[in-house]
Scaffold this motif. Sequence first.
Motif, short mmCIF file in Angstrom:
data_model
loop_
_atom_site.label_atom_id
_atom_site.label_comp_id
_atom_site.label_asym_id
_atom_site.label_seq_id
_atom_site.Cartn_x
_atom_site.Cartn_y
_atom_site.Cartn_z
N LEU A 270 34.60 45.28 69.95
CA LEU A 270 35.44 44.69 68.91
C LEU A 270 36.44 45.78 68.51
O LEU A 270 36.31 46.92 68.94
CB LEU A 270 34.62 44.27 67.68
CG LEU A 270 33.47 43.29 67.90
CD1 LEU A 270 32.69 43.11 66.61
CD2 LEU A 270 34.00 41.94 68.38
N ARG A 271 37.40 45.45 67.66
CA ARG A 271 38.39 46.44 67.18
C ARG A 271 39.02 47.16 68.38
O ARG A 271 38.97 48.39 68.48
CB ARG A 271 37.76 47.47 66.23
CG ARG A 271 36.73 46.95 65.28
CD ARG A 271 37.27 46.06 64.19
NE ARG A 271 36.23 45.92 63.18
CZ ARG A 271 35.33 44.92 63.18
NH1 ARG A 271 35.38 43.99 64.12
NH2 ARG A 271 34.40 44.86 62.24
N VAL B 197 30.75 47.67 76.41
CA VAL B 197 30.90 48.80 77.31
C VAL B 197 29.52 49.42 77.48
O VAL B 197 28.80 49.64 76.49
CB VAL B 197 31.92 49.82 76.76
CG1 VAL B 197 31.91 51.11 77.59
CG2 VAL B 197 33.32 49.21 76.77
N VAL B 198 29.16 49.69 78.73
CA VAL B 198 27.78 50.01 79.07
C VAL B 198 27.69 51.35 79.78
O VAL B 198 28.53 51.67 80.63
CB VAL B 198 27.17 48.91 79.97
CG1 VAL B 198 25.70 49.20 80.27
CG2 VAL B 198 27.31 47.55 79.32
N PRO C 68 38.88 32.09 77.73
CA PRO C 68 37.74 33.00 77.89
C PRO C 68 37.94 34.28 77.06
O PRO C 68 39.05 34.78 76.92
CB PRO C 68 37.76 33.32 79.38
CG PRO C 68 38.46 32.17 80.02
CD PRO C 68 39.49 31.73 79.02
N ARG C 69 36.85 34.80 76.52
CA ARG C 69 36.93 36.04 75.74
C ARG C 69 37.04 37.27 76.62
O ARG C 69 37.64 38.26 76.23
CB ARG C 69 35.68 36.16 74.85
CG ARG C 69 35.70 35.22 73.66
CD ARG C 69 34.45 35.43 72.82
NE ARG C 69 34.60 34.82 71.50
CZ ARG C 69 33.71 34.96 70.51
NH1 ARG C 69 32.63 35.71 70.70
NH2 ARG C 69 33.92 34.39 69.34
N GLY C 70 36.41 37.25 77.79
CA GLY C 70 36.44 38.44 78.64
C GLY C 70 35.72 39.59 77.97
O GLY C 70 34.59 39.46 77.51
N LEU C 71 36.40 40.74 77.88
CA LEU C 71 35.76 41.92 77.32
C LEU C 71 35.53 41.80 75.82
O LEU C 71 34.59 42.41 75.28
CB LEU C 71 36.61 43.16 77.62
CG LEU C 71 36.05 44.52 77.21
CD1 LEU C 71 34.65 44.74 77.75
CD2 LEU C 71 36.97 45.64 77.67
N ILE D 33 30.61 44.66 80.50
CA ILE D 33 30.21 43.28 80.77
C ILE D 33 30.97 42.38 79.81
O ILE D 33 31.20 42.71 78.64
CB ILE D 33 28.69 43.08 80.65
CG1 ILE D 33 28.18 43.43 79.26
CG2 ILE D 33 27.96 43.89 81.69
CD1 ILE D 33 26.69 43.15 79.09
N GLY D 34 31.42 41.24 80.32
CA GLY D 34 32.21 40.32 79.51
C GLY D 34 31.33 39.37 78.72
O GLY D 34 30.15 39.18 79.02
#
Length: 436
Positions: free
Chosen positions: A391-392, A376-377, A368-371, A96-97
């Motif tokens: 992140l990272r 991650v789900v 937009p940041r997006g991911l 999900i973004g």
Amino acid sequence: MSTTERLRLEYVTDPAAAMSRLAAAGLFGEYVMYERPGEWVFAADPLGSVELDVHELRMVWEGQTTTSAWEGSPASVIDRALATLPLDERQAYGWIGFEFCAWALDATAHLHPRTALAHLMIPRIEVALGEFGVRISGATPAETCDIHDLIAASQESELPQPHPADIHLDPTGYRDRVTEAIGEIRSGRYQKVILSRKVDLPFVVDVPATYRLGRANNTPARSFLLRLGGLEAAGFSPELVASVDEDRVVTTEPLAGTRAFGRGHDLDMAARADLITDPKEIVEHAISVQTSFSEIAAVAAPGTSAVSDFMAVRERGSVQHLASTVRGRLAADRSSWDALEMLFPSVTASGIPKREGVDSVFRLDGAPRGLYAGAVVTISPTGAMEATLVLRAVYQNAEGAWLRAGAGIVGQSVPEREFEETCEKLGSVAPYVVKA
């Protein structure tokens, strides 16, 4: 051969190499690889998917696609969509973004009409590695043989060679944006915001190889590797946004407060001592924990919310953080998706208060940041869920490849130090990027 094969293969000493090889082989279509403590899962060849953007819900099952408009909250829409699919005890995997949060935080005016919010898939094949050995589900006999061969070959391969990226260039004007945020904080508009900057990479990235090399040099809470819906990404997550286990215990792990790590014992210990005594970092962490506790309490049964490991120090690759854990037992009338909606986006990747912090992110971060700062789900048939903070990470689509990192801005922030913090965080990925 049965649809599920469980073998104890003694040669799997490097699970990251095995996962990277399975992803790079190109035999299994789209995939999501997810590492949690004690288990690595490669989920591939989707039977179906659920995709959500600002205006449209798309559901695919065995080649048939249906589209519809939607209303309500993104979390409830996805929860209902998954419930209509014949999953047959299969898990769902995906992402999900960051923009997924806009409905709960009244920020939809900032979104482009085609902004992607989420993409989940239900795999035909799962390959799990752990102390139990290798477990393969859903593969044909021929595919099972291919999987065994790929895993075996991966254990004999050398680490790939990196093509490090220059992380000190900043065409985004990060310091100026930090200065603007500090002014807004001091004027009383909000207490904290996480502003980020994007670093474009001038070459095509081998994402599976980057994952393998990066995982060998990182100590994440979770890690992931995916190719889904035109997006490739690999990352080394420092914390959970939310998890809900089989006993309905909901957990979040706010990390806030950062210093460099991995520069030698004396320098690391000096940085640690500075971190745990720095008033700015302590305040930043304390208000993050306070917010996380309030969010957990809002979806938990009364009296079950608690904080543990308050302000512990956890090493995550090239950085060390102040960290705490917040837990509660999910109330009887609440679902895993309710918990995720309440806790998303992570307070350590958005701001405080969240509504005003997210508004600042949309205004000052620009694109937009997006991911990035999304999740991650993984979702089990029983409703158990993990959403790990993105992140990272390295990202790639048809338009190019990039890195991204941010820092928590408060009233005491110094723009140059916040830029330095983004460099420290980028150091978890940038030295290990592999050129295709």
